[in-house]
Design an enzyme around this catalytic site. Structure first.
Site, PDB file in Angstrom:
ATOM      1  N   SER A   7      13.556 -56.244  16.986  1.00 47.00           N
ATOM      2  CA  SER A   7      12.760 -56.557  18.090  1.00 47.00           C
ATOM      3  C   SER A   7      11.753 -55.702  18.523  1.00 47.00           C
ATOM      4  O   SER A   7      11.911 -54.549  18.974  1.00 47.00           O
ATOM      5  CB  SER A   7      13.858 -56.754  19.626  1.00 47.00           C
ATOM      6  OG  SER A   7      13.227 -56.582  20.721  1.00 47.00           O
ATOM      7  N   HIS A  32      11.501 -60.494  15.782  1.00 44.46           N
ATOM      8  CA  HIS A  32      11.724 -60.998  16.909  1.00 44.46           C
ATOM      9  C   HIS A  32      10.934 -60.637  18.158  1.00 44.46           C
ATOM     10  O   HIS A  32      10.512 -59.499  18.307  1.00 44.46           O
ATOM     11  CB  HIS A  32      13.420 -60.377  17.406  1.00 44.46           C
ATOM     12  CG  HIS A  32      13.871 -60.903  18.843  1.00 44.46           C
ATOM     13  ND1 HIS A  32      14.475 -62.288  18.523  1.00 44.46           N
ATOM     14  CD2 HIS A  32      14.101 -60.400  19.908  1.00 44.46           C
ATOM     15  CE1 HIS A  32      15.099 -62.370  19.588  1.00 44.46           C
ATOM     16  NE2 HIS A  32      14.879 -61.241  20.609  1.00 44.46           N
ATOM     17  N   ASP A  34      10.257 -60.755  22.145  1.00 47.92           N
ATOM     18  CA  ASP A  34      10.617 -61.031  23.248  1.00 47.92           C
ATOM     19  C   ASP A  34       9.715 -61.471  24.619  1.00 47.92           C
ATOM     20  O   ASP A  34       8.691 -60.714  24.734  1.00 47.92           O
ATOM     21  CB  ASP A  34      11.344 -59.733  23.963  1.00 47.92           C
ATOM     22  CG  ASP A  34      12.818 -59.838  23.072  1.00 47.92           C
ATOM     23  OD1 ASP A  34      13.580 -60.700  22.977  1.00 47.92           O
ATOM     24  OD2 ASP A  34      12.955 -58.970  22.402  1.00 47.92           O
ATOM     25  N   MET A  36       9.076 -62.069  28.358  1.00 53.68           N
ATOM     26  CA  MET A  36       9.665 -62.036  29.747  1.00 53.68           C
ATOM     27  C   MET A  36       8.674 -62.146  30.788  1.00 53.68           C
ATOM     28  O   MET A  36       7.459 -61.524  30.683  1.00 53.68           O
ATOM     29  CB  MET A  36      10.187 -60.602  29.653  1.00 53.68           C
ATOM     30  CG  MET A  36      11.137 -60.216  28.873  1.00 53.68           C
ATOM     31  SD  MET A  36      12.128 -58.673  28.976  1.00 53.68           S
ATOM     32  CE  MET A  36      12.967 -58.453  27.548  1.00 53.68           C
ATOM     33  N   HIS A  65      11.702 -65.385  21.387  1.00 53.93           N
ATOM     34  CA  HIS A  65      12.780 -65.557  22.389  1.00 53.93           C
ATOM     35  C   HIS A  65      12.175 -65.502  23.885  1.00 53.93           C
ATOM     36  O   HIS A  65      11.688 -64.639  24.350  1.00 53.93           O
ATOM     37  CB  HIS A  65      13.532 -64.406  22.371  1.00 53.93           C
ATOM     38  CG  HIS A  65      14.765 -64.155  23.227  1.00 53.93           C
ATOM     39  ND1 HIS A  65      15.448 -62.951  23.315  1.00 53.93           N
ATOM     40  CD2 HIS A  65      15.040 -64.935  24.119  1.00 53.93           C
ATOM     41  CE1 HIS A  65      16.412 -63.336  24.464  1.00 53.93           C
ATOM     42  NE2 HIS A  65      16.227 -64.513  25.004  1.00 53.93           N
ATOM     43  N   MET A  67      12.215 -65.659  27.612  1.00 56.92           N
ATOM     44  CA  MET A  67      12.989 -65.590  28.624  1.00 56.92           C
ATOM     45  C   MET A  67      12.007 -65.646  29.996  1.00 56.92           C
ATOM     46  O   MET A  67      11.385 -64.734  30.588  1.00 56.92           O
ATOM     47  CB  MET A  67      13.470 -64.053  28.792  1.00 56.92           C
ATOM     48  CG  MET A  67      14.391 -63.783  27.791  1.00 56.92           C
ATOM     49  SD  MET A  67      14.749 -62.032  27.270  1.00 56.92           S
ATOM     50  CE  MET A  67      13.502 -62.022  26.007  1.00 56.92           C
ATOM     51  N   MET A 136      23.596 -63.895  23.522  1.00 53.72           N
ATOM     52  CA  MET A 136      23.180 -62.326  24.293  1.00 53.72           C
ATOM     53  C   MET A 136      24.427 -61.821  24.373  1.00 53.72           C
ATOM     54  O   MET A 136      25.522 -62.069  25.075  1.00 53.72           O
ATOM     55  CB  MET A 136      22.454 -62.900  25.491  1.00 53.72           C
ATOM     56  CG  MET A 136      21.262 -63.453  25.388  1.00 53.72           C
ATOM     57  SD  MET A 136      19.862 -62.678  24.598  1.00 53.72           S
ATOM     58  CE  MET A 136      19.641 -61.210  25.402  1.00 53.72           C
ATOM     59  N   ASP A 174      21.754 -60.884  20.053  1.00 52.37           N
ATOM     60  CA  ASP A 174      21.094 -60.134  20.646  1.00 52.37           C
ATOM     61  C   ASP A 174      21.263 -59.189  21.685  1.00 52.37           C
ATOM     62  O   ASP A 174      21.815 -59.673  22.612  1.00 52.37           O
ATOM     63  CB  ASP A 174      19.798 -61.038  20.966  1.00 52.37           C
ATOM     64  CG  ASP A 174      18.505 -60.270  21.530  1.00 52.37           C
ATOM     65  OD1 ASP A 174      18.492 -59.034  21.339  1.00 52.37           O
ATOM     66  OD2 ASP A 174      17.491 -60.880  22.063  1.00 52.37           O
TER      67      ASP A 174
HETATM   68  C1  DX5 Z   1      16.803 -58.109  25.601  1.00 56.51           C
HETATM   69  C2  DX5 Z   1      15.930 -58.711  24.314  1.00 56.51           C
HETATM   70  C3  DX5 Z   1      16.527 -57.973  23.390  1.00 56.51           C
HETATM   71  C4  DX5 Z   1      16.011 -56.599  23.199  1.00 56.51           C
HETATM   72  C5  DX5 Z   1      17.131 -55.904  22.356  1.00 56.51           C
HETATM   73  O1  DX5 Z   1      16.446 -59.060  26.730  1.00 56.51           O
HETATM   74  O2  DX5 Z   1      16.302 -59.975  24.549  1.00 56.51           O
HETATM   75  O3  DX5 Z   1      15.822 -58.801  22.242  1.00 56.51           O
HETATM   76  O4  DX5 Z   1      15.028 -56.086  22.598  1.00 56.51           O
HETATM   77  O5  DX5 Z   1      17.127 -54.754  22.407  1.00 56.51           O
HETATM   78  P1  DX5 Z   1      18.371 -53.586  21.861  1.00 56.51           P
HETATM   79  O6  DX5 Z   1      18.714 -54.092  20.467  1.00 56.51           O
HETATM   80  O7  DX5 Z   1      17.713 -52.378  22.201  1.00 56.51           O
HETATM   81  O8  DX5 Z   1      19.479 -54.154  22.825  1.00 56.51           O
HETATM   82 ZN    ZN Z   2      15.523 -60.862  22.747  1.00 55.34          ZN
END
Ligand code: DX5
Ligand code: ZN
Length: 219
Positions: A7, A32, A34, A36, A65, A67, A136, A174
């Site tokens: 990620s 990956h 992310d 947000m 991903h 969010m 998650m 994840d």
């Molecule tokens: C959290 C993200 C994850 C995050 C995971 O909201 O969706 O993808 O980067 O990070 P680690 O592996 O450090 O928990």
């Molecule tokens: Zn993620």
């Protein structure tokens, strides 16, 4: 049969292109990404512009991903920016079936994401429309959190549902995945593992990925 998806959330954002190349050289199967929005989750990251900029540096599929809420408006932008997989949280979409179709219509694989407290009932009527189910094992919004153990029975239940469906649906996990718990996550039925801090938090990313593969080999 196992895929490791570093990620980017834990990467050095001042040198993202090099970070992508580093983990791909180190054996990453997916990237990956992310997204947000400071609305659905209390953090703000990057959008399609950054995805598009990384695409030429990224020889593995980009696993987006989302969010974000709302979801639909941003889906075509990520498809154009080079996403291979686009996953979203069902509570963030007004019409889950429509969003899944929208993602596939854009030529991407469609994924549905379940927070620790989100019930699997969201899967009941859409098993034929999902290519990936993402469980998650932390609450979304931040990297570096601890793995929530109640994710394990949930992963087992999703594995049961996927096997029962007879479909080729990926089961991704994840949050808080590390070399010392990845085997247990695999045993529960996951095949795709997101790892942020466990990969980018290490100086030698290839060694970090190798340790995960070794643990998976013993799963
Ligand atoms: C959290 C993200 C994850 C995050 C995971 O909201 O969706 O993808 O980067 O990070 P680690 O592996 O450090 O928990
Ligand atoms: Zn993620």
């Amino acid at each position: 049969m196992y895929r490791i998806a570093p990620s980017l959330l834990s990467a050095d954002f001042a040198r993202l292109g090099d970070e992508v190349k580093d983990v791909i050289a180190g054996g990453a199967d997916l990237m990956h990404f992310d997204v947000m929005d400071n609305h659905y989750v209390p953090n703000l990251t990057v959008g399609p512009l950054v995805c598009e900029a990384l695409r030429p540096h990224c020889s593995v599929p980009i696993d987006v991903h989302l969010m974000v809420k709302p979801v639909d408006r941003i889906v075509p932008d990520f498809a154009k920016a080079g996403a291979s997989i686009i996953s979203f949280h069902p509570e963030a979409s007004e019409h889950v079936d429509r969003t899944l179709s929208l993602i596939r219509d854009q030529g991407c694989k469609a994924g549905l994401v379940f927070n620790p407290a989100t019930p699997l009932a969201w899967l009941d009527h859409v098993m034929d429309k999902v290519d990936l189910i993402l469980i998650m094992s932390v609450n979304p919004g931040f990297g570096g959190q601890s793995f929530i153990a109640s994710a394990l029975p949930k992963i087992r239940e999703v594995r049961r549902r996927i096997d029962e469906s007879g479909r080729d649906i990926w089961l991704e996990v994840d949050g808080g995945v590390k070399a010392d718990n990845i085997a247990a996550v695999a045993k529960a039925g996951a095949d795709t593992f997101v790892a942020g801090s466990a990969v980018f938090g290490e100086k030698d990313r290839a060694a970090a990925i190798r340790r995960m593969r070794e643990a998976l080999a013993g799963a």
